[in-house]
Design an enzyme around this catalytic site. Structure first.
Site, short mmCIF file in Angstrom:
data_model
loop_
_atom_site.label_atom_id
_atom_site.label_comp_id
_atom_site.label_asym_id
_atom_site.label_seq_id
_atom_site.Cartn_x
_atom_site.Cartn_y
_atom_site.Cartn_z
N TYR A 142 33.63 55.82 54.42
CA TYR A 142 33.39 56.80 55.50
C TYR A 142 34.64 56.87 56.38
CZ TYR A 142 31.77 58.01 60.25
OH TYR A 142 31.65 58.53 61.52
N LYS A 146 37.33 59.74 57.31
CA LYS A 146 37.50 60.19 58.70
C LYS A 146 39.00 60.21 59.05
CE LYS A 146 34.58 61.04 61.50
NZ LYS A 146 33.90 62.35 61.78
P1 NAD Z 1 24.26 63.13 62.74
O1 NAD Z 1 24.01 62.65 61.35
O2 NAD Z 1 23.16 63.02 63.72
O3 NAD Z 1 24.76 64.63 62.71
C1 NAD Z 1 25.62 65.13 61.73
C2 NAD Z 1 25.17 66.54 61.38
O4 NAD Z 1 26.05 67.04 60.37
C3 NAD Z 1 23.74 66.60 60.80
O5 NAD Z 1 22.95 67.51 61.54
C4 NAD Z 1 23.95 67.06 59.36
O6 NAD Z 1 22.90 67.88 58.88
C5 NAD Z 1 25.27 67.82 59.48
N1 NAD Z 1 25.95 67.93 58.20
C6 NAD Z 1 26.18 66.92 57.30
N2 NAD Z 1 26.78 67.42 56.22
C7 NAD Z 1 26.94 68.75 56.42
C8 NAD Z 1 27.49 69.81 55.64
N3 NAD Z 1 27.97 69.60 54.42
N4 NAD Z 1 27.49 71.07 56.15
C9 NAD Z 1 26.97 71.30 57.39
N5 NAD Z 1 26.43 70.34 58.16
C10 NAD Z 1 26.41 69.08 57.68
O7 NAD Z 1 25.57 62.34 63.23
P2 NAD Z 1 26.14 62.16 64.72
O8 NAD Z 1 25.88 60.78 65.12
O9 NAD Z 1 25.67 63.28 65.59
O10 NAD Z 1 27.70 62.28 64.43
C11 NAD Z 1 28.43 63.44 64.78
C12 NAD Z 1 29.91 63.19 64.54
O11 NAD Z 1 30.34 62.08 65.32
C13 NAD Z 1 30.28 62.86 63.09
O12 NAD Z 1 31.49 63.50 62.77
C14 NAD Z 1 30.48 61.35 63.10
O13 NAD Z 1 31.42 60.96 62.13
C15 NAD Z 1 31.03 61.16 64.50
N6 NAD Z 1 30.80 59.81 65.06
C16 NAD Z 1 29.53 59.37 65.27
C17 NAD Z 1 29.33 58.10 65.82
C18 NAD Z 1 27.94 57.58 66.11
O14 NAD Z 1 27.80 56.41 66.50
N7 NAD Z 1 26.89 58.38 65.95
C19 NAD Z 1 30.44 57.30 66.12
C20 NAD Z 1 31.73 57.78 65.89
C21 NAD Z 1 31.90 59.05 65.35
#
Ligand code: NAD
Length: 245
Positions: A142, A146
């Protein structure tokens, strides 16, 4: 006829997710018109137009990006999915497609949610600055994708072509409706699987409250102008002090 482009018209890719939905709610409160682009629709909200589609599909993206000047890219497969091909397809090829669609649709700003893990190589980081190099040995696949995703977005920043980009790097995000971090911790503890310590118990880990991440995303979007020093750069976002874990 295409809708008129306005600086207050934005799209949130991944807007059905945990962070995306918080961002959408805040943007609406600040007077933005919001389109959500996601493979699923997880809620309904007045003032939000939903476009269901895969971000690897440029045509679907182009429909959602008509008249949009600002794009927040917050979509990713869940880190726990452990599906290499999926991470590669969505985070790398998909992000290339997002950038192409943004260029074709005349989008002016792209704000990426990256991850602080792009600079983490297994040793504690305290007061880590953004000039830390990318991890040579990322902790998982992952994170590897990223890193590539962030490089693609920052490299796409081109004042001549009129596309400005920036990335925000949170670590663990917590807050209302968190589907992963706290629920997984609680579930693991309930099953009795947290009765051991890896290391001497002094490892550092960083968590950021979801509203602070949203604040960072919107601040960076609103500061992103051709003369701004933030163009093409990445910023760590955190609460204050990391937690001993
Ligand atoms: P989440 O899984 O709740 O949301 C991600 C969304 O992306 C989902 O609604 C999913 O349906 C959508 N998605 C996935 N594949 C897709 C595709 N092919 N086309 C369109 N939509 C798609 O995750 P989150 O926690 O809200 O994370 C959001 C962002 O923040 C991500 O980029 C993640 O890498 C980053 N991030 C999250 C965290 C954390 O702790 N949650 C930490 C660091 C970075």
């Amino acid at each position: 006829l295409y809708p008129l482009q306005s600086s207050k018209r934005c799209a949130v890719i991944g807007g059905s997710g945990f962070l995306g939905r918080h961002l959408v709610e805040k943007l609406l409160g600040k007077g933005y018109t919001v389109s959500v682009f996601d493979i699923r629709q997880s809620y309904e909200l007045p003032g939000v137009t939903f476009h269901q589609g895969d971000l690897c599909d440029k045509q679907a993206l182009l429909t959602a990006l008509q008249g949009v000047s600002l794009v927040f890219h917050c979509a990713s497969p869940a880190p726990a999915s452990d599906d290499k091909a999926l991470f590669q397809r969505v985070n790398i090829q998909g992000t290339q497609t997002v950038l192409q669609a943004c260029t074709e649709a005349g989008v002016q700003k792209v704000v990426l949610t990256s991850s602080a893990s792009v600079v983490f190589e297994g040793t504690d980081i305290k007061d880590g600055r953004e000039d830390l190099p990318y991890a040579k040995n990322p902790i998982d696949y992952y994170t590897e994708t990223k890193i590539e995703q962030e490089k693609l977005v920052l490299k796409a920043c081109d004042k001549e072509k009129g596309l400005l980009t920036v990335a925000i790097r949170p670590h663990g995000i917590f807050g209302p409706r968190d589907p992963q971090l706290v629920p997984i911790l609680v579930d693991t503890a309930r099953r009795g699987n947290m009765k051991f310590i890896i290391g001497d118990g002094s490892n550092l880990v960083d968590f950021t409250f979801v509203d602070n991440v949203v604040h960072g995303l919107i601040l960076s979007a609103e500061s992103l102008r051709p003369e701004s020093p933030i163009c093409g750069k990445a910023y760590h976002i955190t609460n204050d002090e990391p937690v001993r874990f």
